[in-house]
Design an enzyme around this catalytic site. Structure first.
Site: not given
Ligand code: ACO
Length: 331
Positions: A113, A258, A288
């Site tokens: 990224c 980003h 993204n």
């Molecule tokens: N749909 C429904 N539920 C989901 C999904 C989905 N697509 N994905 C995860 N869940 C569930 C999980 O399994 C979890 O379930 P559980 O509580 O039964 O275990 C629940 O949702 C909560 O999951 P978390 O991972 O705790 O959710 P969080 O609030 O952290 O959000 C997210 C997840 C959106 C991915 C967040 O962590 C995030 O945005 N992180 C940064 C990601 C990012 O920006 N990555 C790229 C940056 S670097 C680059 O660009 C290469």
């Protein structure tokens, strides 16, 4: 003093729009979950057989035409991606072949990224030293062919989209304009927090049935950790860009972060105390697009007429590696 200016920009996204609702046929998810956690409503996916170099080619033709230049006017290609069309050679040479400019050097940058900011840093150094005069800087990404479209992969699959953005860069002696600074960083201690394990040249065979069965061919992420680091490192590097140039947040015309997650962008905005009109987000429409996200957003800002000569633009990114950085540009 010679500086690097943005001569033109362009972008391309594939025609196919994939809505959040479409994912519900493959995995346990919902439009509501995706929108509230990430801000994303839709993203684009390539057609079968369409690669990153194809998209970059379309984007480059747009930027060349806006600049009134021909491909032969380019003297270097810097191609940033985490999703190369092939394991090797780099994708830059395929773009160069499409542009019909044999002999022009092609550098592939693998900084995820933050790729576009790393690429800009290299391009800026080459232009300021006079080594090249017309660099095509590309961020192009195809994620859709490499995602686990089952519930196992839902945390990542819904986040990413395909697209390419480019900039044509050249020297300017117009005092005060151009790239004022770039800052780039990395911390390999966190490499496995956002990671794709296979294929791997460190194992024999590089790719086996076990990789397919276990899902090691798909990226995995510790989302909360990535979120935490991204929302700290981006504002930090913006502050560094500002202080290096004796500027403050109120001087920013547009910050282009980003596009990782709208919630991350909102945290960056809050930490820097920016008004809504000082930051640009388009993750809602594209997801993204990794190395493509900053140049796509930059081109949208330019085409919307939001930048006048002399305006201050700040770019910042954070990604797998971890890598992060910023750039300050006097437009
Ligand atoms: N749909 C429904 N539920 C989901 C999904 C989905 N697509 N994905 C995860 N869940 C569930 C999980 O399994 C979890 O379930 P559980 O509580 O039964 O275990 C629940 O949702 C909560 O999951 P978390 O991972 O705790 O959710 P969080 O609030 O952290 O959000 C997210 C997840 C959106 C991915 C967040 O962590 C995030 O945005 N992180 C940064 C990601 C990012 O920006 N990555 C790229 C940056 S670097 C680059 O660009 C290469």
């Amino acid at each position: 003093m010679l500086r690097t200016e943005f001569i033109s920009t362009g972008f391309y996204v594939p025609e196919r729009v994939v809505t959040n609702d479409e994912f519900t046929q493959w995995m346990d998810t919902s439009d509501e979950w995706i929108r509230t956690r990430t801000g994303i409503t839709e993203r684009r996916w390539v057609a079968n057989g369409q690669g990153g170099a194809d998209m970059a080619h379309e984007a480059a033709l747009v930027a060349l035409s806006r600049a009134g230049l021909q491909p032969r006017d380019l003297d270097c290609v810097i191609y940033c991606t985490l999703s190369p069309d092939y394991f090797f050679p780099g994708t830059g040479v395929f773009l160069q072949r499409k542009l019909g400019i044999p002999g022009v050097p092609c550098l592939d940058v693998r900084n995820q990224c933050t790729g576009f900011i790393y690429g800009l840093s290299v391009a800026d150094a080459w232009i300021r030293t006079g080594q090249f005069k017309r660099i095509l800087l590309v961020g192009s990404e195809v994620h859709s062919t490499g995602m686990d479209l089952t519930t196992r992969g839902r945390d990542l699959a819904v986040l990413f989209g395909d697209g390419a953005g480019v900039a044509i860069l050249g020297p300017t002696s117009d005092d005060g304009r151009g790239v004022l600074s770039t800052h780039i960083f990395a911390d390999g201690r966190h490499a496995e927090l956002l990671f794709c394990d296979a294929p791997s040249s460190a194992r024999r065979p590089r790719l086996g049935q076990e990789d397919l069965d276990s899902g090691r061919i798909y990226p995995r992420m510790q989302g909360k950790e990535v979120f935490k680091h991204a929302s700290t490192r981006m504002p930090e590097s913006v502050q560094l860009a500002l202080s290096t140039n004796g500027l403050s947040a109120s001087d920013i015309k547009v910050l282009i972060p980003h596009q990782a997650n709208l919630r991350i962008s909102e945290m960056v905005q809050r930490q820097l105390g920016l008004r809504d009109d000082q930051i640009y987000n388009n993750i809602q429409r594209y997801g993204n697009t990794t190395a493509g996200s900053i140049p796509i957003a930059l081109d949208e800002v330019v085409q919307a007429g939001r930048l006048a000569r002399g305006d201050l633009v700040i770019l910042t990114a954070f990604g797998s590696g971890f890598t992060w950085g910023s750039a300050a540009i006097r437009w």
